[in-house]
Scaffold this active site. Structure first.
Site, PDB file in Angstrom:
ATOM      1  CB  SER A   1      -0.873   0.021   1.264  1.00 55.03           C
ATOM      2  OG  SER A   1      -1.507   1.292   1.413  1.00 55.03           O
TER       3      SER A   1
ATOM      4  CE1 TYR B   1      -4.732  -2.204   5.272  1.00 53.43           C
ATOM      5  CE2 TYR B   1      -3.545  -0.148   5.020  1.00 53.43           C
ATOM      6  CZ  TYR B   1      -4.250  -1.191   4.465  1.00 53.43           C
ATOM      7  OH  TYR B   1      -4.472  -1.224   3.111  1.00 53.43           O
TER       8      TYR B   1
HETATM    9  C1  BMA Z   1      -5.088   1.749   1.442  1.00 51.11           C
HETATM   10  C2  BMA Z   1      -6.244   1.698   2.402  1.00 51.11           C
HETATM   11  C3  BMA Z   1      -7.292   2.675   1.969  1.00 51.11           C
HETATM   12  C4  BMA Z   1      -6.696   4.064   1.785  1.00 51.11           C
HETATM   13  C5  BMA Z   1      -5.476   3.958   0.876  1.00 51.11           C
HETATM   14  C6  BMA Z   1      -4.764   5.291   0.694  1.00 51.11           C
HETATM   15  O1  BMA Z   1      -4.085   0.860   1.836  1.00 51.11           O
HETATM   16  O2  BMA Z   1      -5.781   2.024   3.681  1.00 51.11           O
HETATM   17  O3  BMA Z   1      -8.326   2.748   2.947  1.00 51.11           O
HETATM   18  O4  BMA Z   1      -7.635   4.916   1.201  1.00 51.11           O
HETATM   19  O5  BMA Z   1      -4.554   3.037   1.388  1.00 51.11           O
HETATM   20  O6  BMA Z   1      -4.305   5.807   1.917  1.00 51.11           O
END
Ligand code: BMA
Length: 261
Positions: free
Chosen positions: A144, A157
Site C-alpha cells: 500500500s 495496518y
Molecule cells: C489503502 C487503504 C485505503 C486508503 C489507501 C490510501 O491501503 O488504507 O483505505 O484509502 O490506502 O491511503
C-alpha cells in the site's frame, strides 16, 4: 494476448476488490487461477463466472493459518501441476481498529498482522519449493502507499504494509539466483469493499468524503481494481524479467504529491 497460457496462479484474498480483478485478469490471459478467500459466496460467484480464456477455481482458505496454506498449495499443485505465480494480496483494515496505538488490543493487532503479513510468509513458504523445482516463478505482494507514508489511526495496518515492502526486498535477494522474482504494488485508494467499509466507519457525509478522497490523488479520482491488476500482471510477466525487489505505486500520483497534499 495470452502471456499466462496454462500458467498456475494463486491469489490470496481473491474473491473481492483488487484480488478479484487480479484473478479475472490472469484468467483473461489464459492462466489457471486458484482464488483463496474466506468469503465463500463471493469466491464461488467469481469462479462460476465465464472466463474467456483460462479458468478460476475457488478454495475457502484462511491464509493466516499454516495448515490452510499447506492445503491451499497442495490443492493448487494437484489441480494445476505447480505454482508459477503467487499473488499475496489479502489485506484487512478492520473498521473497529481505527485507533491510536495505545488503544489497540492484542487481538486486533494479531489479527491484522496475521492476515496482512504472516499469511504472505506462510503461503510463500509452501509455494517456493515448487517454484525452485520448476526453475523459477514470480511472487507479487499487494502492499500500500501506507507502507511509504502514513495516515492517522491505523497503526497495525501501517506496520503490516511497511513490513511487506521490507519482506519483498528480502525475498527478492534470497531467491534472485533461483529465477524467482519478488515484487510489490502500492495501491492508492481503490474502489473496493475495503474502502466502502472505511467510508461507512468514518460516518458523516459519504459523498463529501468520496470527493475529498479523490482530490487527494493528483488525478482527482480513486483507482479501479483493474488498474492494479494490470500492473500486477505486468510485474508477473516476462515483460518485467529484469525487475525484482521493487515496489510500484499505482496511485494516480498520490505519492508524487506526498505530504504536501
Ligand atoms: C489503502 C487503504 C485505503 C486508503 C489507501 C490510501 O491501503 O488504507 O483505505 O484509502 O490506502 O491511503
Amino acid at each position: 494476448m495470452s502471456r499466462f497460457e496454462g500458467r498456475s496462479v494463486i491469489v490470496t484474498g481473491g474473491a473481492k476488490g483488487i484480488g478479484a480483478a487480479i484473478c479475472t485478469a490472469f484468467a483473461e490471459e489464459g492462466a489457471r487461477v486458484m482464488c483463496a478467500d474466506v468469503d465463500v459466496v463471493a469466491g464461488e460467484a467469481l469462479a462460476s463466472a465465464p472466463t474467456a480464456a483460462g479458468e478460476i477455481h475457488f478454495l475457502r482458505a484462511d491464509v493466516s493459518k499454516a495448515q490452510e496454506c499447506d492445503d491451499l498449495v497442495a490443492a493448487t499443485v494437484a489441480a494445476f501441476g505447480g505454482v508459477d505465480v503467487l499473488c499475496n494480496n489479502v489485506g484487512i483494515q478492520p473498521t473497529d481498529s481505527y485507533q491510536r496505538l495505545h488503544e489497540v488490543t492484542d487481538d486486533a493487532w494479531d489479527r491484522i498482522l496475521d492476515v496482512n503479513l504472516k499469511s504472505f510468509f506462510l503461503v510463500s513458504r509452501v509455494c517456493i519449493p515448487h517454484m525452485l523445482s520448476a526453475g523459477g516463478g514470480a511472487i507479487i505482494n499487494t502492499a500500500s502507499v501506507q507502507g511509504l507514508q502514513s495516515a492517522k489511526g491505523v497503526p497495525a495496518y501501517a506496520a503490516s504494509k511497511g513490513a511487506i515492502l521490507s519482506l519483498t526486498r528480502q525475498m527478492a535477494l534470497d531467491y534472485a539466483e533461483d529465477g524467482i522474482r519478488v515484487l510489490a504494488v502500492n495501491p492508492g485508494t481503490i474502489d473496493t469493499p475495503l474502502v466502502d467499509e472505511a467510508l461507512e466507519a468514518i460516518g458523516g457525509d459519504e459523498q463529501a468524503i468520496r470527493v475529498s478522497m479523490a482530490a487527494a490523488h493528483p488525478m482527482n479520482r480513486i483507482g479501479q481494481p483493474r488498474e492494479i491488476a494490470k500492473v500486477v500482471l505486468f510485474l508477473a510477466s516476462d515483460d518485467a524479467s529484469f525487475m525484482t525487489g521493487e515496489s510500484v505505486c499505482v496511485d494516480g500520483g498520490l505519492m508524487a504529491r506526498g505530504s504536501w497534499g
